[in-house]
Design a protein around this motif. Structure first.
Motif, PDB file in Angstrom:
ATOM      1  N   LEU A  81     -15.733  17.304  38.488  1.00 25.33           N
ATOM      2  CA  LEU A  81     -14.422  16.768  38.947  1.00 25.33           C
ATOM      3  C   LEU A  81     -14.182  16.442  40.431  1.00 25.33           C
ATOM      4  O   LEU A  81     -13.682  17.037  41.051  1.00 25.33           O
ATOM      5  N   PRO A  82     -14.922  15.230  40.779  1.00 26.54           N
ATOM      6  CA  PRO A  82     -14.757  14.935  42.235  1.00 26.54           C
ATOM      7  C   PRO A  82     -13.461  14.155  42.449  1.00 26.54           C
ATOM      8  O   PRO A  82     -13.113  13.475  41.874  1.00 26.54           O
ATOM      9  N   ALA A  83     -12.907  14.547  43.623  1.00 30.66           N
ATOM     10  CA  ALA A  83     -11.420  14.284  43.996  1.00 30.66           C
ATOM     11  C   ALA A  83     -11.299  14.537  45.529  1.00 30.66           C
ATOM     12  O   ALA A  83     -12.116  15.493  46.074  1.00 30.66           O
ATOM     13  N   THR A  94      -9.371  19.723  43.962  1.00 29.56           N
ATOM     14  CA  THR A  94     -10.383  20.279  44.295  1.00 29.56           C
ATOM     15  C   THR A  94     -10.426  21.653  43.925  1.00 29.56           C
ATOM     16  O   THR A  94     -11.292  22.433  43.600  1.00 29.56           O
ATOM     17  N   THR A  95      -9.215  22.341  44.228  1.00 28.43           N
ATOM     18  CA  THR A  95      -8.956  23.783  43.980  1.00 28.43           C
ATOM     19  C   THR A  95      -9.186  23.981  42.505  1.00 28.43           C
ATOM     20  O   THR A  95      -9.792  25.078  41.741  1.00 28.43           O
ATOM     21  N   LEU A  96      -8.526  23.153  41.645  1.00 26.35           N
ATOM     22  CA  LEU A  96      -8.899  23.384  40.296  1.00 26.35           C
ATOM     23  C   LEU A  96     -10.234  23.222  39.882  1.00 26.35           C
ATOM     24  O   LEU A  96     -10.853  23.931  38.855  1.00 26.35           O
ATOM     25  N   ALA A  97     -10.879  22.249  40.480  1.00 17.38           N
ATOM     26  CA  ALA A  97     -12.439  22.119  40.050  1.00 17.38           C
ATOM     27  C   ALA A  97     -13.237  23.293  40.374  1.00 17.38           C
ATOM     28  O   ALA A  97     -14.146  23.565  39.632  1.00 17.38           O
ATOM     29  N   CYS A  98     -12.835  24.204  41.611  1.00 17.35           N
ATOM     30  CA  CYS A  98     -13.668  25.381  41.803  1.00 17.35           C
ATOM     31  C   CYS A  98     -13.496  26.390  40.867  1.00 17.35           C
ATOM     32  O   CYS A  98     -14.320  26.808  40.420  1.00 17.35           O
TER      33      CYS A  98
END
Length: 308
Positions: A230-232, A238-242
């Motif tokens: 989920l590159p952004a 980004t916190t959601l991707a983590c």
């Protein structure tokens, strides 16, 4: 993989989602290679377990664990910004010291929470099975933590902290106290990791002195996997991707160890972790290579490459 195993992977994944958020704050926001998390994760677990066994309310014990983790992060940053000890060395010193501190807190290598109240038992309602209750409670905790982090980094102080990690010289020129914000950032990071440790011991039914080994690897793996899938550029995404990276990481581990045809066993956990991290690191590079080979991509003449 059975439903119980899937919910167990989700449960541990959500816990390590908090670790991933903490690691993201230190490595990406503050730009501080912090290995303290290998000590602050078991520190949070040790403080929570020892206080619960001593008769404390589980919520108060968890809050005390967060404060203890924040103090560990504060000490690491203080060693760096005040005593000018190298970042990596400062975090290693605190991590090593925390091993003895955790033993002192627990009084023995492990503490069981078999018959003691936990945050999960206090939040029990109706006839909801435990294997459903824990993931739901943890999901609520992770969502609240993520939203609060997003709101904080949208504030003036949060933006100043991001500037501290991005370009400290420019931040100081703007009158920002980079030393103070570095200390605050590492305290926040390790407070999140200690919260994960406190929830982990209450979820698993006990604390162990060795439970922090490899925490930094898991956190980094979650961040890398999340940024890959989920590159952004937006911090909210980004916190959601983590968090998603941590959950996917645990599912990958569970799938690998429950695939009988592969022949992997529990002792292969570190091997599986290393392979997953290596694959996550290779994906971005492969994407860039494929993008360069697309028909619309312009080729750079050899002479220009040499000149560069």
């Amino acid at each position: 993989m059975s439903l119980i195993a899937s919910l167990g992977a989700l449960e541990i994944g959500l816990i390590f989602g908090l670790v991933a958020l903490g690691v993201y704050l230190s490595f990406r926001i503050i730009n501080f290679p912090d290995l303290t998390v290998d000590g602050s994760f078991p520190l949070g677990g040790a403080v929570a377990a020892a206080l619960i066994v001593a008769g404390w309310n589980p919520f108060a014990a968890t809050a005390a664990a967060v404060v203890a983790g924040a103090l560990a992060g504060w000490l690491t940053a203080w060693l760096n910004v005040r005593l000018r000890i190298m970042q990596l060395l400062a975090s290693i010193l605190v991590m090593i010291a925390l091993y003895s501190v955790n033993l002192r807190i627990m009084g023995k290598p492990n503490v069981a929470l078999i018959d003691d109240a936990t945050v999960f038992s206090l939040l029990q309602f109706g006839d909801l099975p435990e294997h459903w209750l824990k993931p739901l409670v943890l999901l609520a905790v992770v969502v609240v933590a993520k939203v609060l982090i997003d709101l904080f980094f949208a504030s003036e102080t949060g933006l100043a902290m991001r500037a501290t990690g991005g370009n400290p010289r420019m931040a100081r020129a703007q009158g920002i106290s980079t030393d103070r914000l570095t200390i605050a950032g590492l305290a926040l990071s390790n407070g999140l990791v200690a919260l994960a440790g406190a929830l982990f011991v209450q979820s698993q039914g006990g604390a162990d002195i060795s439970m922090g080994i490899g925490t930094i690897v898991v956190g980094l793996a979650a961040v890398i996997i999340g940024e890959t899938i989920l590159p952004a550029r937006s911090l909210v995404v980004t916190t959601l991707a983590c968090v998603l990276g941590a959950v996917l990481y645990r599912f990958f581990i569970a799938l690998a160890l429950n695939s009988d045809f592969i022949g992997l066993q529990a002792q292969d956990l570190n091997l599986v972790t290393a392979v997953l991290v290596a694959l996550a690191l290779l994906v971005p590079a492969s994407r860039r290579k494929l993008a360069g080979l697309r028909p619309g991509a312009r080729a750079i003449p050899f002479a220009v490459k040499e000149a560069r």
